[in-house]
Scaffold this active site. Structure first.
Site, PDB file in Angstrom:
ATOM      1  N   GLU A 173       0.816  -1.226   0.000  1.00  0.00           N
ATOM      2  CA  GLU A 173       0.000   0.000   0.000  1.00  0.00           C
ATOM      3  C   GLU A 173       0.845   1.271   0.000  1.00  0.00           C
ATOM      4  OE1 GLU A 173      -0.511  -2.611   1.921  1.00  0.00           O
ATOM      5  OE2 GLU A 173      -2.534  -3.338   1.483  1.00  0.00           O
ATOM      6  N   PHE A 210     -11.534  -6.878  14.089  1.00  0.00           N
ATOM      7  CA  PHE A 210     -10.479  -7.364  13.212  1.00  0.00           C
ATOM      8  C   PHE A 210     -10.155  -6.311  12.150  1.00  0.00           C
ATOM      9  CE2 PHE A 210      -9.203  -9.735   9.324  1.00  0.00           C
ATOM     10  CZ  PHE A 210      -7.963 -10.144   9.779  1.00  0.00           C
ATOM     11  N   GLN A 211      -8.885  -5.972  12.059  1.00  0.00           N
ATOM     12  CA  GLN A 211      -8.379  -4.984  11.100  1.00  0.00           C
ATOM     13  C   GLN A 211      -9.015  -3.601  11.236  1.00  0.00           C
ATOM     14  OE1 GLN A 211      -8.284  -6.853   7.156  1.00  0.00           O
ATOM     15  NE2 GLN A 211      -6.265  -7.685   7.671  1.00  0.00           N
ATOM     16  N   LYS A 266     -17.576  -0.456   5.951  1.00  0.00           N
ATOM     17  CA  LYS A 266     -18.027  -1.534   5.069  1.00  0.00           C
ATOM     18  C   LYS A 266     -19.549  -1.551   4.897  1.00  0.00           C
ATOM     19  CE  LYS A 266     -17.043  -6.318   3.932  1.00  0.00           C
ATOM     20  NZ  LYS A 266     -16.335  -7.530   4.331  1.00  0.00           N
ATOM     21  N   MET A 301      24.258   8.504   1.728  1.00  0.00           N
ATOM     22  CA  MET A 301      24.129   9.822   2.340  1.00  0.00           C
ATOM     23  C   MET A 301      24.440   9.785   3.832  1.00  0.00           C
ATOM     24  SD  MET A 301      23.739  12.910   1.794  1.00  0.00           S
ATOM     25  CE  MET A 301      22.779  13.576   0.440  1.00  0.00           C
TER      26      MET A 301
HETATM   27  C1  LIG Z   1      12.421   5.559   5.157  1.00  0.00           C
HETATM   28  C2  LIG Z   1      13.722   6.182   5.454  1.00  0.00           C
HETATM   29  N1  LIG Z   1      14.582   5.593   6.319  1.00  0.00           N
HETATM   30  C3  LIG Z   1      15.772   6.166   6.589  1.00  0.00           C
HETATM   31  C4  LIG Z   1      16.143   7.330   5.994  1.00  0.00           C
HETATM   32  C5  LIG Z   1      17.485   7.992   6.330  1.00  0.00           C
HETATM   33  N2  LIG Z   1      18.337   8.050   5.144  1.00  0.00           N
HETATM   34  C6  LIG Z   1      18.439   9.155   4.377  1.00  0.00           C
HETATM   35  S1  LIG Z   1      19.470   8.957   3.079  1.00  0.00           S
HETATM   36  C7  LIG Z   1      19.825   7.391   3.538  1.00  0.00           C
HETATM   37  C8  LIG Z   1      20.800   6.559   2.743  1.00  0.00           C
HETATM   38  C9  LIG Z   1      20.296   6.205   1.415  1.00  0.00           C
HETATM   39  O1  LIG Z   1      21.093   5.208   0.896  1.00  0.00           O
HETATM   40  P1  LIG Z   1      20.889   4.681  -0.574  1.00  0.00           P
HETATM   41  O2  LIG Z   1      19.450   4.407  -0.816  1.00  0.00           O
HETATM   42  O3  LIG Z   1      21.820   3.574  -0.845  1.00  0.00           O
HETATM   43  O4  LIG Z   1      21.237   5.969  -1.455  1.00  0.00           O
HETATM   44  P2  LIG Z   1      22.577   6.806  -1.603  1.00  0.00           P
HETATM   45  O5  LIG Z   1      22.596   7.857  -0.549  1.00  0.00           O
HETATM   46  O6  LIG Z   1      23.722   5.854  -1.476  1.00  0.00           O
HETATM   47  O7  LIG Z   1      22.453   7.391  -2.965  1.00  0.00           O
HETATM   48  C10 LIG Z   1      19.141   7.036   4.704  1.00  0.00           C
HETATM   49  C11 LIG Z   1      19.279   5.743   5.394  1.00  0.00           C
HETATM   50  C12 LIG Z   1      15.198   7.931   5.111  1.00  0.00           C
HETATM   51  N3  LIG Z   1      15.439   9.099   4.514  1.00  0.00           N
HETATM   52  N4  LIG Z   1      14.032   7.330   4.843  1.00  0.00           N
END
Ligand SMILES: Cc1ncc(C[n+]2csc(CCOP(=O)(O)OP(=O)(O)O)c2C)c(N)n1
Lengths: 176, 566
Positions: B54, B116-117, B166, B479
């Site tokens: 979803e 439920f749900q 529902k 990042m």
């Molecule tokens: C749902 C979610 N969890 C954690 C983060 C924190 N976060 C921001 S950038 C990042 C790293 C992203 O890594 P990747 O997808 O390999 O991309 P890259 O930065 O290497 O291009 C994380 C963990 C986020 N923004 N969103």
């Protein structure tokens, strides 16, 4: 920090209270008091909320409140701009009134009113500003107060024009 | 004459058709089954895209809305389905994306019994929607849907949730539909105040060094043409926010680049040098302003916005121009003197040269054999003649894509700005391709983000959606690793990732793909990817420790900008 009175006019929709209170929570503002009631305009509910905050912050919060779809208008005022009251109830043992004339004097001094007296206890009512109802409580306390409760503030603006009516008239023109 | 009686579910279908909905992203379940049953009769009018989760439905609806300008629609069942949809709803709220999410709910008689749900969807979603409403009686449904679309679309757009019990899906009603055009308590577009137009024009006419900040509001108002006329008449250079990207072409003479943490040097520095700062449909997010105490203190600020709550929220405006940007920009432009600010505009050049030399050149033409993210992005952009829709995930890939992709037309950027949702990219790209089937849609994602919603490859398998997916694989949560390198003494706590064979995964879903690790193979692989309209997954093994520069550290002032030059 200053005490502000926020008045919110809303459609009579369930669930709005939590939407409004959430906005304060998000900004870490404590609601001092909150009263919800019908207003003079049919179908419109009125919230009176007091908070300690800065003008800058209440201004932001009020704009966020007004953004909620079912909120018609929200305004904020300083104490100088509104006429306001709260109501407090005090329950004391009946014998302290009998035993201490000072208590009766206090009741007179504060213009409190007996709502009920029976053999065991008396219930007093006082309407006024927080300071008044609080002072009465402090003075009464030495004789023993069994229960004490104070309502939220209700307020009416001092300005003679009703801002909400203007707004509703304008909206009605746009409706067709 | 008595009217025909139909079920609430059937009424929903007819209402959606009335609102011009032709695509729904969704996933069925018990509490929404009557609606799915009704959908079966309307497959000719409403195409349903069966996602795999979803969250994917909401992001796909967002991608669809962002490129098409229409309202995205998602349809999911109750309980866990509703909570799965929350991320996309929150994302749409903070990025002002018009979306209507219809969620099944247990029967009204069971509400509040922990059935439920059952989840309290209205309470959960109220803070992250423009409006959230529970339909408990079938008769309320048409009115609720009409309001939902009106609220989602009008003024500053956003998500609306309809929680559909529902029993109300099954019960019969006398159906009639009237589009909503007015809600007393909801003023979507504030009236334009003539004095604000005068004041803004006077201030701009007096400016020696005006600078404009372009936000997504320009795109949402379809005000690209008006923006152009405004900037050109008074010769005003402009920078843009992440979500404002593509509102003006990259190569436009007055386009001075991206603002914010990983934006260009020039526009960031010049924000603190201009005399009049003109913010248009942008909200001074902290990723743009960084430290507010040192942000544009010298400037007199004009703020164009449709949302009064944005005025003075972060930055105090001397003049607030409330209203729809399409209208207000035109009104102000009429009153502007034609001007030339040559010297001021030329003063950006030295920063452009510094950035070109210290950041852009090393990124686009690296001396190392390792492939950089920037060069992949620029190559893909150019191979599509800069006409593709750019979709990104979140992380280095996102910042690099927004820096190195070039735009030639509006509504070409789909990204999760305000929420920064990893996993947004893949489903949003699917939605974007469905919303703009004639355009090439290129997704850039990291190895981390890809795996957060990788199951949506199944949606591509089923629909054949021709998205071009480029995984910039650095085997790191890049990042976060960058921050660890800069601010946590190279302590790479839990950011290294061992990854699966992405190409084999694609293959399992019947999707063509190729993995590239040598620079000389890159052009060929990109050409192969773009050669037809089929979905394609290109994995590029990029340098493991690449960095996004420039960077203004969180909360720092613009003068603390890092360029990464040794
Ligand atoms: C749902 C979610 N969890 C954690 C983060 C924190 N976060 C921001 S950038 C990042 C790293 C992203 O890594 P990747 O997808 O390999 O991309 P890259 O930065 O290497 O291009 C994380 C963990 C986020 N923004 N969103």
């Amino acid at each position: 920090m200053e005490l502000f009175t926020i008045i919110v006019f809303s459609e009579n929709q369930p669930g709005l209270l939590s939407q409004v209170s959430n906005i304060f929570t998000r900004r870490q503002i404590n609601i001092e008091s909150l009263t919800v009631s019908a207003s003079s305009i049919e179908g419109i509910h009125k919230y009176t909320i007091t908070v300690f905050s800065t003008k800058d912050m209440v201004d932001k919060v009020v704009k966020q409140i007004e953004k909620r779809v079912d909120v018609v208008k929200a305004y904020f005022y300083t104490d100088e701009e509104v006429i306001y009251q709260e109501i407090a109830l005090y329950k004391v043992a009946t014998n302290i009134i009998v035993d201490h004339v000072e208590v009766e004097n206090l009741v007179r001094k504060y213009n409190a009113r007996f709502l009920e007296i029976n053999r065991d206890y008396a219930v007093l009512e006082l309407t006024g500003h927080t300071e008044d109802t609080q002072l009465f409580f402090e003075e009464l306390k030495q004789y023993g107060v069994m229960q004490f409760v104070r309502s939220g503030r209700i307020a009416i603006t001092k300005s003679s024009k009703e801002l909400l009516s203007n707004f509703l008239e304008k909206r009605a023109e746009k409706a067709d | 004459m008595s009217k025909e009686l139909i079920s609430g579910a059937e009424a929903l279908m007819r209402s959606l058709i009335h609102e011009g909905v032709d695509t729904i992203f969704g996933y069925p379940g018990g509490a929404i089954m009557p609606v799915y049953d009704a959908l079966h009769d309307h497959q000719d009018k409403i195409k349903h895209i069966l996602v795999r989760h979803e969250q994917g439905a909401t992001h796909a609806a967002q991608g669809y809305a962002r490129v098409s300008g229409k309202t995205g629609v998602a349809l999911v069942t109750s309980g866990p389905a509703a909570t799965n949809a929350i991320t996309g709803i929150a994302d749409a709220m903070i990025d002002s994306t018009p979306m209507v999410v219809i969620i099944g709910q247990v029967g009204a008689a069971l509400l509040g019994t922990d059935a439920f749900q059952e989840t309290d969807v209205v309470s959960i979603t109220q803070p992250i929607t423009k409006w959230s409403y529970q339909v408990r009686n079938a008769e309320d449904l048409p009115g609720a849907i009409a309001r939902a679309f009106y609220i989602a679309r009008e003024g500053r757009p956003g998500p609306v949730v309809i929680d559909f019990a529902k029993n109300a899906q099954i019960a019969k009603l006398e159906y009639s539909y009237k589009k909503c055009t007015f809600i007393r308590s909801f003023v979507p577009v504030p009236d334009v105040e003539p004095w604000s137009i005068e004041a803004a024009a006077a201030l701009i006419n007096s400016a020696k060094k005006p600078f404009a900040l372009i936000g997504q509001g320009v795109i949402l108002a379809n005000a690209e043409k008006e923006l152009n006329a405004f900037l050109e008449k008074a010769d005003i250079p402009a920078g843009w926010t992440l979500l404002g990207s593509s509102a003006m072409p990259t190569e436009h003479r007055l386009n001075k680049g991206m603002l914010g943490m990983h934006g260009n040097i020039g526009p960031n520095i010049k924000t603190n040098e201009c005399d009049v700062l003109i913010a248009i449909g942008m909200r001074f997010d902290d990723r743009v302003t960084s430290d507010l105490n040192t942000y544009a203190k010298q400037a007199r600020v004009i703020h164009f916005d449709i949302d009064p709550a944005e005025i003075n929220k972060n930055v105090k405006a001397e003049v607030a121009v409330l209203g729809d940007a399409k209208q207000t920009l035109e009104l102000v432009t009429e009153k502007l003197n034609a001007a030339k600010h040559t010297e001021w505009i030329d003063s950006f050049t030295e920063y452009e040269q510094t950035e070109q030399e210290k950041v852009i050149e090393p990124e686009l033409n690296p001396t190392s054999h390792e492939i950089s993210m920037g060069e992949v992005i620029r190559k893909v952009s150019e191979a599509t003649e800069n006409k593709a829709v750019l979709v990104t995930d979140v992380g280095q890939n996102q910042m690099m894509a927004s820096r190195y992709f070039k735009f030639t037309q509006s509504r070409s950027m789909v990204t999760s700005g305000g929420l920064g949702t990893m996993g947004f990219g893949l489903p949003a790209a699917i939605g974007a391709k469905i919303g703009a089937p004639d355009r090439t849609v290129c997704l850039f994602t990291g190895d981390g983000g890809m795996q957060m919603t990788i199951q949506e490859l199944g949606t591509i398998l089923q629909e054949g959606t021709g998205v071009k997916m480029i995984i910039l694989n650095n085997n790191f949560l890049g990042m976060v690793r960058q921050w660890q390198e800069l601010f946590f003494n190279d302590r790479y706590s839990e950011t290294h990732m061992k990854n699966p064979d992405f190409i084999m995964i694609a293959q399992a879903y019947g999707i063509k793909g190729r993995s590239v690790s040598q620079r000389e193979d890159l052009d060929g692989a990109i050409a192969e990817m773009l050669s037809d309209d089929q979905p394609y997954l290109l994995e590029v093994k990029v340098e493991t420790k690449g960095m996004v520069y420039p960077m203004i550290p969180t909360g720092a002032s613009i003068s603390n900008i890092l360029l990464g030059d040794k």
